[in-house]
Motif scaffolding. Structure first.
Motif, PDB file in Angstrom:
ATOM      1  N   PRO A 158       0.824  -1.215   0.000  1.00 34.53           N
ATOM      2  CA  PRO A 158       0.000   0.000   0.000  1.00 34.53           C
ATOM      3  C   PRO A 158       0.855   1.261   0.000  1.00 34.53           C
ATOM      4  N   ALA A 159       0.197   2.390  -0.188  1.00 35.93           N
ATOM      5  CA  ALA A 159       0.875   3.683  -0.208  1.00 35.93           C
ATOM      6  C   ALA A 159       1.147   4.183   1.207  1.00 35.93           C
ATOM      7  N   ALA A 160       1.999   5.200   1.291  1.00 28.24           N
ATOM      8  CA  ALA A 160       2.235   5.983   2.511  1.00 28.24           C
ATOM      9  C   ALA A 160       2.764   5.160   3.676  1.00 28.24           C
ATOM     10  N   GLY A 161       3.504   4.102   3.367  1.00 31.81           N
ATOM     11  CA  GLY A 161       4.101   3.302   4.426  1.00 31.81           C
ATOM     12  C   GLY A 161       3.123   2.439   5.187  1.00 31.81           C
ATOM     13  N   GLU A 162       1.911   2.320   4.686  1.00 27.63           N
ATOM     14  CA  GLU A 162       0.894   1.539   5.385  1.00 27.63           C
ATOM     15  C   GLU A 162       1.220   0.050   5.311  1.00 27.63           C
ATOM     16  N   VAL A 163       0.895  -0.677   6.363  1.00 26.10           N
ATOM     17  CA  VAL A 163       1.065  -2.126   6.435  1.00 26.10           C
ATOM     18  C   VAL A 163      -0.303  -2.740   6.693  1.00 26.10           C
ATOM     19  N   THR A 171      -7.581  -1.268  -2.092  1.00 19.57           N
ATOM     20  CA  THR A 171      -7.149  -0.735  -3.385  1.00 19.57           C
ATOM     21  C   THR A 171      -5.860  -1.374  -3.877  1.00 19.57           C
ATOM     22  N   PHE A 172      -5.034  -1.878  -2.960  1.00 13.96           N
ATOM     23  CA  PHE A 172      -3.760  -2.496  -3.331  1.00 13.96           C
ATOM     24  C   PHE A 172      -3.920  -3.953  -3.777  1.00 13.96           C
ATOM     25  N   GLY A 173      -5.136  -4.447  -3.807  1.00 11.12           N
ATOM     26  CA  GLY A 173      -5.392  -5.863  -4.103  1.00 11.12           C
ATOM     27  C   GLY A 173      -5.564  -6.619  -2.805  1.00 11.12           C
ATOM     28  N   THR A 232       2.043   3.786 -17.378  1.00 11.49           N
ATOM     29  CA  THR A 232       0.761   4.470 -17.527  1.00 11.49           C
ATOM     30  C   THR A 232       0.125   4.556 -16.151  1.00 11.49           C
ATOM     31  N   PRO A 233      -0.778   5.507 -15.923  1.00  7.55           N
ATOM     32  CA  PRO A 233      -1.374   5.647 -14.590  1.00  7.55           C
ATOM     33  C   PRO A 233      -2.083   4.378 -14.145  1.00  7.55           C
ATOM     34  N   GLY A 234      -1.756   3.910 -12.955  1.00  4.36           N
ATOM     35  CA  GLY A 234      -2.361   2.699 -12.434  1.00  4.36           C
ATOM     36  C   GLY A 234      -3.818   2.908 -12.063  1.00  4.36           C
ATOM     37  N   PRO A 235      -4.607   1.832 -12.062  1.00  9.93           N
ATOM     38  CA  PRO A 235      -6.041   1.954 -11.776  1.00  9.93           C
ATOM     39  C   PRO A 235      -6.304   2.215 -10.299  1.00  9.93           C
ATOM     40  N   ALA A 236      -7.454   2.825 -10.024  1.00 12.96           N
ATOM     41  CA  ALA A 236      -7.839   3.103  -8.639  1.00 12.96           C
ATOM     42  C   ALA A 236      -8.088   1.807  -7.876  1.00 12.96           C
ATOM     43  N   ALA A 247     -12.910  -6.666 -15.881  1.00  9.95           N
ATOM     44  CA  ALA A 247     -13.479  -6.710 -14.539  1.00  9.95           C
ATOM     45  C   ALA A 247     -12.733  -5.750 -13.624  1.00  9.95           C
ATOM     46  N   VAL A 248     -13.442  -5.251 -12.622  1.00  2.26           N
ATOM     47  CA  VAL A 248     -12.876  -4.431 -11.559  1.00  2.26           C
ATOM     48  C   VAL A 248     -13.303  -5.039 -10.228  1.00  2.26           C
ATOM     49  N   VAL A 249     -12.377  -5.106  -9.277  1.00  6.18           N
ATOM     50  CA  VAL A 249     -12.692  -5.621  -7.946  1.00  6.18           C
ATOM     51  C   VAL A 249     -12.693  -4.461  -6.957  1.00  6.18           C
ATOM     52  N   GLY A 250     -13.861  -4.172  -6.387  1.00  4.44           N
ATOM     53  CA  GLY A 250     -13.980  -3.169  -5.337  1.00  4.44           C
ATOM     54  C   GLY A 250     -14.096  -3.848  -3.990  1.00  4.44           C
ATOM     55  N   SER A 251     -13.456  -3.294  -2.967  1.00  3.76           N
ATOM     56  CA  SER A 251     -13.466  -3.897  -1.628  1.00  3.76           C
ATOM     57  C   SER A 251     -13.759  -2.837  -0.575  1.00  3.76           C
ATOM     58  N   SER A 252     -14.738  -3.105   0.266  1.00  2.00           N
ATOM     59  CA  SER A 252     -15.094  -2.167   1.319  1.00  2.00           C
ATOM     60  C   SER A 252     -16.121  -2.820   2.230  1.00  2.00           C
ATOM     61  N   ARG A 253     -16.567  -2.098   3.220  1.00  2.00           N
ATOM     62  CA  ARG A 253     -17.760  -2.405   4.002  1.00  2.00           C
ATOM     63  C   ARG A 253     -18.551  -1.113   4.130  1.00  2.00           C
ATOM     64  N   PRO A 254     -19.868  -1.147   4.031  1.00  2.00           N
ATOM     65  CA  PRO A 254     -20.733  -2.286   3.795  1.00  2.00           C
ATOM     66  C   PRO A 254     -20.619  -2.797   2.361  1.00  2.00           C
ATOM     67  N   LEU A 255     -21.350  -3.870   2.087  1.00  2.00           N
ATOM     68  CA  LEU A 255     -21.234  -4.555   0.803  1.00  2.00           C
ATOM     69  C   LEU A 255     -21.551  -3.630  -0.373  1.00  2.00           C
TER      70      LEU A 255
END
Length: 332
Positions: A158-163, A171-173, A232-236, A247-255
């Motif tokens: 992930p970005a910004a040193g996040e673990v 967003t990072f997969g 090229t610019p990477g996808p969101a 296909a696009v995979v979105g991940s969050s809560r709620p569904l």
């Protein structure tokens, strides 16, 4: 063409995206032959092995990697083409785990109910028939199910040193748990840190959409993939192309927010590919999208937005790199 072969020792497995030093450096265009451990670290080997006694949280879902891709810079697009996913053991395992799964109380959906009883299922692999065997424990039913291998986790740091834990999709997969991540698919990820630092793991010999109980037929995997890099610019959000779908995979809560994330990114993708403004792309997507659930059990839920290629004009997606990598894969 560089060929990289790597089988991690136990102490080389990683448990996060971000926060781990790269285990190897690889060049774009490399073919990689890897081995991944199963989500249970090989500890569930019989129906007598229960998760609460056998697993050591949070050391589950081990990853092979991370790999440093030479030349990868933040904002680039990392391309991973899955050539071959082959069971590396003669058995896979699945389980019900206390306070985990889609149809039980969890730490986030708290009720006064006791957790569902623990149980472990062992699926024997029949290599000749390409099946895994389901054997019921509360009845006499036995089924031979087709092997449909996939990787539950594919991601970058992930970005910004996040673990982030390897149990998390974002967003990072990460732990997207989508059956779309199978051989023949090309995954596109936005690079967040120098070298991308990608990892793969969590092999499934098969999994239903949604991964209802929280575990698939988990198994160690022999993985062949090709690494590429696009300036090229990477996808969101993680994107996938196969011969039939985008296909696009979105991940969050709620569904519904996981669904929205994938839909919004697909609206932008359709606009980019076909010169559509936002509302026209929105309207078209409303009539042609397919939306399988990936997982409804992880820290974030994952929803896939798919567009059949047959319903839209042919276009050069990422300069046709999927087709190019398919041609290279056919020669391996």
């Amino acid at each position: 063409m560089d060929i990289v072969e790597f089988t991690p020792e136990t102490e080389q497995l990683t448990w996060t995206f971000g926060g781990a030093a790269p285990i190897r450096r690889v060049k774009p265009g490399s073919v990689m032959r890897l081995w991944t451990e199963d989500a249970f670290c090989g500890r569930l080997r019989s129906t007598e092995d229960l998760a609460s006694a056998s697993l050591n949280m949070p050391f589950v879902n081990p990853q092979t990697g991370p790999f440093y891709v030479e030349g990868a810079e933040p904002g680039d697009t990392l391309v991973l083409h899955l050539v071959e996913l082959t069971p590396a053991r003669g058995w896979g395992a699945s389980a019900t785990i206390p306070f985990f799964g889609g149809l039980t109380s969890t730490d986030r959906t708290a009720t006064l109910q006791d957790p569902l009883p623990e149980r472990t299922w062992i699926y024997e692999v029949d290599t000749d028939k390409q099946t895994v065997g389901f054997r019921a424990q509360g009845s006499d039913l036995e089924l031979a199910l087709p092997i449909e291998t996939m990787l539950g986790t594919v991601g970058v740091a992930p970005a910004a040193g996040e673990v982030r834990s390897s149990l998390v999709p974002d967003t990072f997969g990460g732990n997207m748990d989508t059956p779309e991540m199978r051989a023949g698919a090309t995954c596109f990820l936005r690079v967040n840190v120098e070298g991308a630092l990608f990892s793969v793991g969590d092999g499934h010999y098969r999994q239903g959409e949604g991964e209802s109980c929280g575990t698939a037929v988990e198994g160690s995997m022999n993985v062949v993939l090709i690494v590429e890099l696009l300036k090229t610019p990477g996808p969101a959000w993680p994107r996938i192309e196969n011969d039939d779908y985008l296909a696009v995979v979105g991940s969050s809560r709620p569904l519904e927010d996981a669904w929205r994330a994938g839909q919004v990114d697909m609206v932008g993708w359709l606009g980019q590919l076909h010169g559509l403004d936002k509302l026209d792309a929105y309207q078209l997507l409303s009539q042609i999208s397919e939306v399988p659930l990936a997982n409804v059990v992880d820290v974030n839920y994952s929803v896939v937005t798919k567009v059949p290629k047959r319903l839209v004009p042919a276009s050069e997606v990422y300069s046709g790199i999927h087709r190019h990598l398919r041609e290279i894969a056919a020669t391996l």
